[in-house]
Design a protein around this motif. Structure first.
Motif, PDB file in Angstrom:
ATOM      1  N   UNK A   1       0.836  -1.204   0.000  1.00 46.32           N
ATOM      2  CA  UNK A   1       0.000   0.000   0.000  1.00 46.32           C
ATOM      3  C   UNK A   1       0.878   1.264   0.000  1.00 46.32           C
ATOM      4  N   UNK A   2       1.953   1.241   0.792  1.00 47.45           N
ATOM      5  CA  UNK A   2       2.883   2.376   0.798  1.00 47.45           C
ATOM      6  C   UNK A   2       3.503   2.592  -0.570  1.00 47.45           C
ATOM      7  N   UNK A   3       3.843   1.508  -1.249  1.00 44.98           N
ATOM      8  CA  UNK A   3       4.408   1.601  -2.600  1.00 44.98           C
ATOM      9  C   UNK A   3       3.402   2.259  -3.538  1.00 44.98           C
ATOM     10  N   UNK A   4       2.137   1.863  -3.411  1.00 42.60           N
ATOM     11  CA  UNK A   4       1.104   2.406  -4.300  1.00 42.60           C
ATOM     12  C   UNK A   4       0.823   3.880  -4.058  1.00 42.60           C
ATOM     13  N   UNK A   5       1.216   4.409  -2.902  1.00 48.69           N
ATOM     14  CA  UNK A   5       1.075   5.850  -2.655  1.00 48.69           C
ATOM     15  C   UNK A   5       1.952   6.647  -3.611  1.00 48.69           C
ATOM     16  N   UNK A   6       3.071   6.046  -4.039  1.00 45.87           N
ATOM     17  CA  UNK A   6       4.003   6.706  -4.956  1.00 45.87           C
ATOM     18  C   UNK A   6       3.860   6.224  -6.399  1.00 45.87           C
ATOM     19  N   UNK A   7       3.504   4.940  -6.558  1.00 48.67           N
ATOM     20  CA  UNK A   7       3.421   4.338  -7.889  1.00 48.67           C
ATOM     21  C   UNK A   7       2.216   3.398  -7.908  1.00 48.67           C
ATOM     22  N   UNK A   8       1.140   3.835  -8.529  1.00 45.65           N
ATOM     23  CA  UNK A   8      -0.122   3.093  -8.513  1.00 45.65           C
ATOM     24  C   UNK A   8      -0.060   1.761  -9.254  1.00 45.65           C
ATOM     25  N   UNK A   9       1.015   1.524  -9.997  1.00 47.61           N
ATOM     26  CA  UNK A   9       1.120   0.263 -10.747  1.00 47.61           C
ATOM     27  C   UNK A   9       1.339  -0.937  -9.840  1.00 47.61           C
ATOM     28  N   UNK A  10       1.800  -0.720  -8.611  1.00 49.38           N
ATOM     29  CA  UNK A  10       2.049  -1.823  -7.687  1.00 49.38           C
ATOM     30  C   UNK A  10       3.526  -2.170  -7.586  1.00 49.38           C
ATOM     31  N   UNK A  11       3.856  -2.948  -6.562  1.00 54.72           N
ATOM     32  CA  UNK A  11       5.239  -3.299  -6.275  1.00 54.72           C
ATOM     33  C   UNK A  11       5.681  -4.533  -7.063  1.00 54.72           C
ATOM     34  N   UNK A  12       6.878  -4.486  -7.629  1.00 54.94           N
ATOM     35  CA  UNK A  12       7.414  -5.693  -8.271  1.00 54.94           C
ATOM     36  C   UNK A  12       7.619  -6.789  -7.227  1.00 54.94           C
ATOM     37  N   UNK A  13       7.365  -8.022  -7.620  1.00 58.05           N
ATOM     38  CA  UNK A  13       7.486  -9.151  -6.703  1.00 58.05           C
ATOM     39  C   UNK A  13       8.877  -9.226  -6.081  1.00 58.05           C
ATOM     40  N   UNK A  14       9.905  -8.986  -6.874  1.00 62.87           N
ATOM     41  CA  UNK A  14      11.278  -9.116  -6.376  1.00 62.87           C
ATOM     42  C   UNK A  14      11.572  -8.158  -5.221  1.00 62.87           C
TER      43      UNK A  14
ATOM     44  N   UNK B   1       9.011   1.642   4.023  1.00 66.81           N
ATOM     45  CA  UNK B   1       9.827   0.856   3.096  1.00 66.81           C
ATOM     46  C   UNK B   1       9.158   0.799   1.723  1.00 66.81           C
ATOM     47  N   UNK B   2       7.866   0.558   1.702  1.00 63.22           N
ATOM     48  CA  UNK B   2       7.140   0.515   0.432  1.00 63.22           C
ATOM     49  C   UNK B   2       7.238   1.825  -0.327  1.00 63.22           C
ATOM     50  N   UNK B   3       7.015   2.935   0.374  1.00 64.28           N
ATOM     51  CA  UNK B   3       7.116   4.261  -0.267  1.00 64.28           C
ATOM     52  C   UNK B   3       8.523   4.509  -0.797  1.00 64.28           C
ATOM     53  N   UNK B   4       9.523   4.165   0.008  1.00 63.35           N
ATOM     54  CA  UNK B   4      10.907   4.399  -0.407  1.00 63.35           C
ATOM     55  C   UNK B   4      11.295   3.534  -1.607  1.00 63.35           C
ATOM     56  N   UNK B   5      10.837   2.291  -1.626  1.00 66.60           N
ATOM     57  CA  UNK B   5      11.115   1.448  -2.791  1.00 66.60           C
ATOM     58  C   UNK B   5      10.526   2.082  -4.053  1.00 66.60           C
ATOM     59  N   UNK B   6       9.340   2.644  -3.936  1.00 68.13           N
ATOM     60  CA  UNK B   6       8.707   3.287  -5.096  1.00 68.13           C
ATOM     61  C   UNK B   6       9.475   4.540  -5.519  1.00 68.13           C
ATOM     62  N   UNK B   7       9.969   5.282  -4.550  1.00 68.71           N
ATOM     63  CA  UNK B   7      10.728   6.497  -4.874  1.00 68.71           C
ATOM     64  C   UNK B   7      12.039   6.161  -5.566  1.00 68.71           C
ATOM     65  N   UNK B   8      12.679   5.093  -5.137  1.00 64.60           N
ATOM     66  CA  UNK B   8      13.935   4.679  -5.761  1.00 64.60           C
ATOM     67  C   UNK B   8      13.664   4.211  -7.193  1.00 64.60           C
ATOM     68  N   UNK B   9      12.596   3.453  -7.359  1.00 62.76           N
ATOM     69  CA  UNK B   9      12.100   3.034  -8.677  1.00 62.76           C
ATOM     70  C   UNK B   9      13.098   2.237  -9.517  1.00 62.76           C
ATOM     71  N   UNK B  10      14.056   1.600  -8.861  1.00 65.05           N
ATOM     72  CA  UNK B  10      15.003   0.765  -9.592  1.00 65.05           C
ATOM     73  C   UNK B  10      15.386  -0.424  -8.722  1.00 65.05           C
ATOM     74  N   UNK B  11      14.964  -1.602  -9.144  1.00 65.52           N
ATOM     75  CA  UNK B  11      15.216  -2.815  -8.353  1.00 65.52           C
ATOM     76  C   UNK B  11      16.698  -3.080  -8.167  1.00 65.52           C
ATOM     77  N   UNK B  12      17.482  -2.867  -9.192  1.00 67.47           N
ATOM     78  CA  UNK B  12      18.918  -3.141  -9.113  1.00 67.47           C
ATOM     79  C   UNK B  12      19.565  -2.258  -8.048  1.00 67.47           C
ATOM     80  N   UNK B  13      19.176  -0.996  -7.989  1.00 65.07           N
ATOM     81  CA  UNK B  13      19.720  -0.084  -6.985  1.00 65.07           C
ATOM     82  C   UNK B  13      19.368  -0.552  -5.580  1.00 65.07           C
TER      83      UNK B  13
END
Length: 162
Positions: free
Chosen positions: A29-42, A141-153
């Motif tokens: 849900x925190x991720x979706x606050x920044x990116x409505x597409x949803x969190x990548x499984x990884x 954590x969810x919001x921050x993952x969305x803000x970073x927006x790069x799984x590799x990073x």
């Protein structure tokens, strides 16, 4: 995984699927606050090791307005043993996801991202001080993952090869 009734009492209490699922849901849900597409499984597999590990949780909760990458850089103790914690927590994450799917709380988008289903989980965060802390950090954590927006990073920051 051992059958539920064959697990030690402490494991049943600490890593029960309902609580792990709730923590995962808060992060999604925190991720979706920044990116409505949803969190990548990884990325979702990193949530429980960050939120349930007390030292990591306290570091993240202690600087909620700071960027996660900067917080991790300043507090390298979060990275120590993180890859092992991720591996150990995988079965509990899968159980949590299984329960969320069974209850219709999450959906998988066509591109494989995990999205929350509105109205399935209460918005109010309740419980003991520690469970509330886990849920609040999961949202951060969810919001921050969305803000970073790069799984590799994200993976590289925590010392895991993508």
């Amino acid at each position: 995984m051992k059958r539920w009734d064959q697990r030690p009492f402490e494991i049943r209490n600490l890593f029960n699927p309902a609580f792990c699922g709730l923590v995962l849901f808060r992060a999604l849900h925190g991720y979706e606050e920044e990116d409505a597409r949803g969190m990548p499984f990884s990325l979702s597999l990193l949530v429980l090791p960050l939120c349930l590990h007390k030292d990591s949780r306290e570091v993240i909760a202690g600087s909620p307005r700071s960027y996660l990458l900067k917080t991790t850089e300043k507090n390298q103790q979060v990275v120590v043993g993180f890859a092992d914690r991720v591996t150990q927590m995988l079965p509990y994450a899968f159980e949590g996801f299984g329960l969320l799917m069974e209850r219709g709380c999450i959906a998988i988008a066509d591109d494989g991202r995990i999205q929350t289903v509105p109205g399935k989980v209460r918005k109010t965060v309740t419980g003991t001080d520690e469970t509330i802390s886990c849920q609040k950090v999961a949202r951060i954590v969810g919001r921050e993952f969305a803000r970073i927006a790069d799984r590799v990073t994200v993976y590289t920051t925590f010392g895991i090869r993508p």
